[in-house]
Design a protein around this motif. Sequence first.
Motif, PDB file in Angstrom:
ATOM      1  N   LEU A 127      15.933   7.225  -5.973  1.00  0.00           N
ATOM      2  CA  LEU A 127      15.639   6.264  -7.019  1.00  0.00           C
ATOM      3  C   LEU A 127      14.124   6.084  -7.045  1.00  0.00           C
ATOM      4  N   LYS A 128      13.501   6.703  -8.016  1.00  0.00           N
ATOM      5  CA  LYS A 128      12.035   6.706  -8.080  1.00  0.00           C
ATOM      6  C   LYS A 128      11.571   5.585  -8.999  1.00  0.00           C
ATOM      7  N   VAL A 129      10.705   4.700  -8.495  1.00  0.00           N
ATOM      8  CA  VAL A 129      10.193   3.591  -9.289  1.00  0.00           C
ATOM      9  C   VAL A 129       8.674   3.534  -9.151  1.00  0.00           C
ATOM     10  N   PHE A 130       8.045   2.875 -10.105  1.00  0.00           N
ATOM     11  CA  PHE A 130       6.599   2.719 -10.149  1.00  0.00           C
ATOM     12  C   PHE A 130       6.271   1.251  -9.861  1.00  0.00           C
ATOM     13  N   VAL A 131       5.403   1.012  -8.901  1.00  0.00           N
ATOM     14  CA  VAL A 131       5.047  -0.359  -8.537  1.00  0.00           C
ATOM     15  C   VAL A 131       3.527  -0.499  -8.661  1.00  0.00           C
ATOM     16  N   GLY A 132       3.086  -1.483  -9.423  1.00  0.00           N
ATOM     17  CA  GLY A 132       1.651  -1.645  -9.633  1.00  0.00           C
ATOM     18  C   GLY A 132       1.245  -3.101  -9.656  1.00  0.00           C
ATOM     19  N   GLY A 133      -0.047  -3.330  -9.835  1.00  0.00           N
ATOM     20  CA  GLY A 133      -0.564  -4.684  -9.889  1.00  0.00           C
ATOM     21  C   GLY A 133      -0.944  -5.215  -8.522  1.00  0.00           C
ATOM     22  N   GLU A 134      -0.638  -6.478  -8.274  1.00  0.00           N
ATOM     23  CA  GLU A 134      -1.098  -7.173  -7.075  1.00  0.00           C
ATOM     24  C   GLU A 134      -0.162  -6.942  -5.884  1.00  0.00           C
ATOM     25  N   VAL A 135      -0.092  -5.678  -5.465  1.00  0.00           N
ATOM     26  CA  VAL A 135       0.664  -5.311  -4.267  1.00  0.00           C
ATOM     27  C   VAL A 135      -0.269  -4.540  -3.346  1.00  0.00           C
ATOM     28  N   GLY A 136       0.138  -4.412  -2.082  1.00  0.00           N
ATOM     29  CA  GLY A 136      -0.756  -3.784  -1.109  1.00  0.00           C
ATOM     30  C   GLY A 136      -1.065  -2.343  -1.397  1.00  0.00           C
ATOM     31  N   ASN A 137      -0.054  -1.568  -1.811  1.00  0.00           N
ATOM     32  CA  ASN A 137      -0.247  -0.130  -2.033  1.00  0.00           C
ATOM     33  C   ASN A 137       0.460   0.299  -3.307  1.00  0.00           C
TER      34      ASN A 137
END
Length: 241
Positions: A127-137
């Motif tokens: 399950l491939k997702v994109f995480v962005g913004g105010e997160v560590g990595n």
Amino acid sequence: MSTDHRPARRMVLLAALALAGCAGAGDKATAPTARADFADIPYADWSDYEPPYRFYPGDELEIALPSAPELNKTLTVQPDGRVAPGLTPPVMAADRTIAEVQAALAESFSTVLLRPDVYVTAKAAPLKVFVGGEVGNPGIYDMAGDADALRAVVQAGDFKPTADRSRVIIIRRGPDGVGMMRRANLLRGLRSSSADLVPLRRFDIVYVPRSGVAALGIVVQQYFRDLSPIGFSYALGDQPR
């Protein structure tokens, strides 16, 4: 035969969108869907729509030809989005459903086989997702098993101190490729088992805005509306015609 580089370019755009830092965030709305707050952005209403499985570079698929079993094999979707059956020219697979890839391969094999029926099976893929913004990595993450937005944030290095945990944006490809957008209150997820964690689907985008700034609409417009020529396709290429 010319090579179509648009799939790779569009994946770069999508990855950049997911990885982009937050230039501003937040308004006072707390409704689960954000469409009403950004009426000038063409998002569909959020629903439980389950997007059809679409192939992504690196995925594996098995092809079976009943009339020519010696051609049965496992293929890998290459970085340019294509699969190479070997006997015929490469066929675009990225951002296509199983039925669309079957049809494309059948058409390709029709030049060399009298009965070019092809059956495609997708091998297990993360399950491939994109995480962005105010997160560590910020990045693209493979999630094991069932996943929700909070787990995706934790896997991406957890919230930064500057994150607005109560208004996390979830983007999903909806019917006809139109993006659906909603917010999730992940602050409650740290404190309550009944929190709005939002189960994720493949290629969802989880975007954590920055707290204390009053222009979330600017962020959304900058990163999403400006890419409207691709119709919010997760697209690694144009839809088959």
